[in-house]
Every structure is written in C-alpha cells, then in structure tokens.
Design an enzyme around this catalytic site. Structure first.
Site, PDB file in Angstrom:
ATOM      1  N   GLY A 179       7.276  11.562 -69.356  1.00  9.45           N
ATOM      2  CA  GLY A 179       8.021  12.455 -68.924  1.00  9.45           C
ATOM      3  C   GLY A 179       9.408  12.285 -69.259  1.00  9.45           C
ATOM      4  O   GLY A 179      10.324  12.857 -68.643  1.00  9.45           O
ATOM      5  N   SER A 239       7.158  14.764 -54.308  1.00  9.20           N
ATOM      6  CA  SER A 239       7.961  15.857 -53.732  1.00  9.20           C
ATOM      7  C   SER A 239       7.989  16.400 -52.415  1.00  9.20           C
ATOM      8  O   SER A 239       6.852  15.957 -51.878  1.00  9.20           O
ATOM      9  CB  SER A 239       7.673  17.083 -54.643  1.00  9.20           C
ATOM     10  N   ASN A 265      11.423  12.588 -71.670  1.00 10.99           N
ATOM     11  CA  ASN A 265      12.213  13.092 -72.460  1.00 10.99           C
ATOM     12  C   ASN A 265      13.131  14.362 -71.653  1.00 10.99           C
ATOM     13  O   ASN A 265      14.116  14.739 -72.378  1.00 10.99           O
ATOM     14  CB  ASN A 265      11.439  13.742 -73.412  1.00 10.99           C
ATOM     15  N   GLY A 307      14.738  16.010 -67.679  1.00 13.17           N
ATOM     16  CA  GLY A 307      15.290  16.158 -66.385  1.00 13.17           C
ATOM     17  C   GLY A 307      15.314  14.611 -65.465  1.00 13.17           C
ATOM     18  O   GLY A 307      16.115  13.696 -66.220  1.00 13.17           O
ATOM     19  N   GLY A 352      13.166  12.355 -65.671  1.00 11.93           N
ATOM     20  CA  GLY A 352      12.660  11.147 -66.394  1.00 11.93           C
ATOM     21  C   GLY A 352      13.663  10.736 -67.468  1.00 11.93           C
ATOM     22  O   GLY A 352      13.736   9.644 -67.585  1.00 11.93           O
ATOM     23  N   TYR A 400       0.197  22.800 -56.304  1.00 14.09           N
ATOM     24  CA  TYR A 400       1.358  21.559 -56.606  1.00 14.09           C
ATOM     25  C   TYR A 400       1.355  20.850 -55.318  1.00 14.09           C
ATOM     26  O   TYR A 400       1.639  19.639 -55.482  1.00 14.09           O
ATOM     27  CB  TYR A 400       2.692  22.489 -56.743  1.00 14.09           C
TER      28      TYR A 400
HETATM   29  N1  LIG Z   1      13.231  18.947 -60.020  1.00 20.97           N
HETATM   30  C1  LIG Z   1      13.014  18.939 -58.753  1.00 20.97           C
HETATM   31  O1  LIG Z   1      13.878  19.715 -57.771  1.00 20.97           O
HETATM   32  C2  LIG Z   1      11.902  18.214 -58.274  1.00 20.97           C
HETATM   33  C3  LIG Z   1      11.585  18.143 -57.045  1.00 20.97           C
HETATM   34  C4  LIG Z   1      10.496  17.466 -56.486  1.00 20.97           C
HETATM   35  C5  LIG Z   1       9.772  16.510 -57.285  1.00 20.97           C
HETATM   36  N2  LIG Z   1       9.958  16.629 -58.512  1.00 20.97           N
HETATM   37  C6  LIG Z   1       9.232  15.839 -59.538  1.00 20.97           C
HETATM   38  O2  LIG Z   1      10.004  15.295 -60.474  1.00 20.97           O
HETATM   39  C7  LIG Z   1       9.337  14.989 -61.672  1.00 20.97           C
HETATM   40  C8  LIG Z   1      10.188  15.198 -62.917  1.00 20.97           C
HETATM   41  O3  LIG Z   1      10.201  16.620 -63.035  1.00 20.97           O
HETATM   42  P1  LIG Z   1      11.535  17.299 -63.515  1.00 20.97           P
HETATM   43  O4  LIG Z   1      12.126  18.079 -62.625  1.00 20.97           O
HETATM   44  O5  LIG Z   1      12.362  16.300 -64.203  1.00 20.97           O
HETATM   45  O6  LIG Z   1      11.112  18.214 -64.365  1.00 20.97           O
HETATM   46  P2  LIG Z   1      11.211  18.259 -65.942  1.00 20.97           P
HETATM   47  O7  LIG Z   1      12.635  18.432 -66.444  1.00 20.97           O
HETATM   48  O8  LIG Z   1      10.214  19.801 -66.323  1.00 20.97           O
HETATM   49  O9  LIG Z   1      10.427  17.198 -66.439  1.00 20.97           O
HETATM   50  C9  LIG Z   1       8.939  17.238 -66.529  1.00 20.97           C
HETATM   51  C10 LIG Z   1       8.690  16.224 -67.505  1.00 20.97           C
HETATM   52  O10 LIG Z   1       7.126  16.015 -67.450  1.00 20.97           O
HETATM   53  C11 LIG Z   1       6.516  16.137 -68.801  1.00 20.97           C
HETATM   54  N3  LIG Z   1       5.346  16.550 -68.634  1.00 20.97           N
HETATM   55  C12 LIG Z   1       4.768  17.890 -68.216  1.00 20.97           C
HETATM   56  N4  LIG Z   1       3.386  18.000 -68.609  1.00 20.97           N
HETATM   57  C13 LIG Z   1       3.096  16.840 -69.452  1.00 20.97           C
HETATM   58  C14 LIG Z   1       1.976  16.218 -70.102  1.00 20.97           C
HETATM   59  N5  LIG Z   1       0.739  16.810 -69.866  1.00 20.97           N
HETATM   60  N6  LIG Z   1       1.752  15.087 -70.285  1.00 20.97           N
HETATM   61  C15 LIG Z   1       3.190  14.263 -70.541  1.00 20.97           C
HETATM   62  N7  LIG Z   1       4.230  14.677 -70.087  1.00 20.97           N
HETATM   63  C16 LIG Z   1       4.369  15.900 -69.364  1.00 20.97           C
HETATM   64  C17 LIG Z   1       7.489  17.043 -69.272  1.00 20.97           C
HETATM   65  O11 LIG Z   1       7.203  17.210 -70.815  1.00 20.97           O
HETATM   66  P3  LIG Z   1       7.864  18.574 -71.625  1.00 20.97           P
HETATM   67  O12 LIG Z   1       9.405  18.471 -71.699  1.00 20.97           O
HETATM   68  O13 LIG Z   1       7.310  18.426 -73.058  1.00 20.97           O
HETATM   69  O14 LIG Z   1       7.568  19.835 -70.942  1.00 20.97           O
HETATM   70  C18 LIG Z   1       8.961  16.731 -69.058  1.00 20.97           C
HETATM   71  O15 LIG Z   1       9.254  15.547 -69.712  1.00 20.97           O
HETATM   72  C19 LIG Z   1       7.800  15.608 -61.405  1.00 20.97           C
HETATM   73  O16 LIG Z   1       7.057  14.890 -61.098  1.00 20.97           O
HETATM   74  C20 LIG Z   1       8.187  16.658 -60.363  1.00 20.97           C
HETATM   75  O17 LIG Z   1       7.025  17.037 -59.504  1.00 20.97           O
HETATM   76  C21 LIG Z   1      11.161  17.425 -59.178  1.00 20.97           C
END
Ligand SMILES: NC(=O)c1ccc[n+]([C@@H]2O[C@H](COP(=O)([O-])OP(=O)(O)OC[C@H]3O[C@@H](n4cnc5c(N)ncnc54)[C@H](OP(=O)(O)O)[C@@H]3O)[C@@H](O)[C@H]2O)c1
Length: 309
Positions: free
Chosen positions: A23, A152, A25, A27, A29, A179
C-alpha cells in the site's frame, strides 16, 4: 545527548537496503516509501493498481531524482497475486531488509475476497500473513531484517472468536467489529512472529506500529455519508497529517534501536497524537494462546505454512 524528539533525521543512511511497502501508493505507506527512498533504500511500492503506484513513485523521484523506487503489483485479496508478487520479487532480489505490512482497508461492508475470506480480515491480516510466509526464506537469509505490521488503536475493540473467525455468511458482522479483529490479528501475528524468529534462531525482528489517527484515504468509502462530510473538515484540523501519522511505522522500520516485539505509536492522549514512542498494546494482543490459534488457522486458510528451521 540525543534529543527526546524522534524525527526522520535520526534515520541512518539506508543505501543498500531493500524495503517493500505494501500500500505504498497512498497515505501512510506513501509517506513511509518516500522517507525510505530519500534515505537511499531501494524502495518497492507494492500496490494493487500499478498506475497509482507509478504516480506515487514519480512524485518521489520528481522531488529526489536520485531515489530508487520500483512499483510492483500486489493484491492482498488474491493469494495468486501474493504468490506472483513473491516469485517476481525473488527473481530480481536476493535479500529483503524491511517488509512494511502497511496496506489496509477499514470498516467496509461485509464482502469476500477472491479466495472467499472475509474482506477486512483477508486484506489486513491473511494477505500479509501469506506474503510474509512466502518471503520467509529471503527474510531469514537477510541478517538484521525486520517485519513491521501496521495496526490501529481500533484493536482495543477487537475480539478473537475462533468459532466464527470470519463472521461466516455475515453472522455477527459489523464493519467496526471486523476491522478491530483484523487489527488485533496484526498484533497477535507480530508477537507470534517474533517468537518464531527467536525459536528458530533467525536474525530478524518483528515489530508493530500504529499511527493514532491520521488524515488519509482510509475512510474514502464513506465519504458520501452526511456524517462524514460534517466530521471530516473538523477532524482534519485536529488529526495528524499523513507525514506525522507515518512516523511510528517509519521509526519501527528504520530506527536501529528498535527491538523485536516492540510496538510504536504516538505518545500522547490515548496514543492518538504525539511523538512516535514505544507503547504497549492491549492485554488481548499479548495472549499467546490466541496468537498460536491465529497462526495455525492462518496457515490452514492460506495454505502458507511457515517452516521450522
Ligand atoms: N489513517 C489512520 O488514521 C489510521 C489509523 C489506524 C491505523 N491505520 C492503518 O494504516 C494503514 C495504512 O492506511 P492509510 O491510513 O494510509 O490509508 P490509505 O491512504 O487508504 O492507504 C491504504 C493502502 O492500502 C492499499 N490497499 C487496500 N487494499 C489492498 C489490497 N487488497 N491489496 C493491496 N493494497 C491494498 C490501498 O490501495 P489503493 O490506493 O489501491 O486503495 C492503499 O495504498 C492501514 O493498515 C490502516 O489500518 C490508519
């Protein structure tokens, strides 16, 4: 004396390291991939949509033309895609220094992955479990390598139920329960993986991290909802940018002082904001029996069996 504040300036030169970010690409990641590439690591953005990965990679190299960023296809909802990613990766690489299991989805409606797993559990936990297991020979052959799993604070609400692990046919399913369970599974897996490394005398470590709350695309599937439209602008003023939200996982991946079994998160206000520091996760996340059950169930479901070495 080192200042207490941990910033990315503390990361050593990563030239020669190979780092995979699932991931990568978007947020957190993306911010992680950008940081590793800027520090000299060969950084692989593992993503389900190649065009998105390329755009992200170009963003990094447009700022730093010396950065080495590659884009590889990986869909965690499809075990064939995971296997394909691993075989392509192994053709080109003889080592892997850091695997950052970051990709995730949050609170989606009940649905199944291509392999018939409940979607959040399948994407957030099983896909990464299979990916890590299939890469284990290369990970264990890379001295000092590390796996970082992104969890999380929602894990606090997660409960394991091995009688109905995947909310079969939607029974008992709520988006938040699922989740929370998947994010608790990330932690149980992290700590069991560390025990696996120790038992097998593998010179690698397993670490967890969580961002607190950060403004990313994670909730994009509920963007049309009225409540989200009202809350999001206010939330964006108080919650962290992806840059600072990514710091705990960046620290877990790149700080030389990190130890196996550690968990990094923000240090203030219920681990929601603040500097990336060593934190404790819930009592349930350290339950060894649940961790062992989850491990064997995950092996059975994915068909990926971790060898004892
Ligand atoms: N943001 C927060 O406040 C928060 C809080 C607690 C935990 N987290 C954790 O942080 C991590 C990153 O999330 P983020 O907040 O950066 O959200 P995000 O911007 O939505 O990034 C999520 C990434 O995961 C990818 N992804 C989703 N399904 C996938 C699949 N089947 N195969 C491969 N890649 C996949 C998405 O790809 P696409 O771009 O193609 O959708 C995107 O690159 C997650 O594990 C989330 O649970 C985030």
């Amino acid at each position: 004396m080192k200042s207490k504040k941990w910033t990315i300036d503390r990361i050593p030169d990563l030239t020669g390291k190979i780092i995979v970010v699932t991931g990568g690409n978007s947020g957190l990641g993306f911010e992680s991939a950008k940081t590793f590439a800027n520090k000299g690591a060969e950084t692989i953005i593992a993503c389900r949509t190649i065009s998105k990965g390329k755009t992200a990679g170009e963003k990094i190299t447009s700022i730093n033309p010396k950065a080495t960023v590659k884009v590889m296809e990986l869909d965690l909802t499809d075990l064939n895609s995971v296997k394909n990613f691993v075989s392509v990766f192994k053709k080109d690489h003889k080592k892997l220094d850091v695997l950052l299991n970051n990709a995730g989805i949050m609170t989606t409606p009940y649905s199944l992955t291509k392999d018939g797993f409940e979607n959040q559990f399948g994407t957030n936990h099983l896909g990464h479990f299979a990916l890590t297991g299939l890469l284990m020979d290369i990970i264990s052959g890379t001295p000092g390598s590390r796996i970082v799993n992104v969890s999380s604070m929602a894990h606090l609400g997660g409960k394991m139920d091995f009688g109905n692990l995947q909310f079969e046919n939607g029974k008992g399913y709520t988006p938040m329960k699922s989740y929370g369970r998947s994010k608790l599974a990330n932690l149980l897996f992290t700590y069991e993986l560390q025990r696996y490394f120790e038992k097998n005398r593998i010179n690698s470590i397993s670490v967890a991290a969580h961002p607190g709350v950060a403004s990313t695309n994670l909730a994009h599937h509920i963007e049309h909802k009225l409540l989200h439209k009202i809350i999001r602008p206010v939330a964006d003023m108080v919650i962290k940018s992806p840059e600072s939200g990514a710091l705990p996982q960046i620290r877990a991946a790149a700080d030389p002082d990190v130890k196996g079994g550690d968990c990094y998160g923000p240090g203030k206000i219920f681990q929601m904001i603040g500097q990336p520091v060593l934190v404790k996760s819930s009592e349930a996340s350290y339950n060894i029996e649940d961790a062992k059950n989850l491990w064997s169930k995950s092996e059975e479901l994915t068909g990926v069996f971790y060898k004892n070495q």
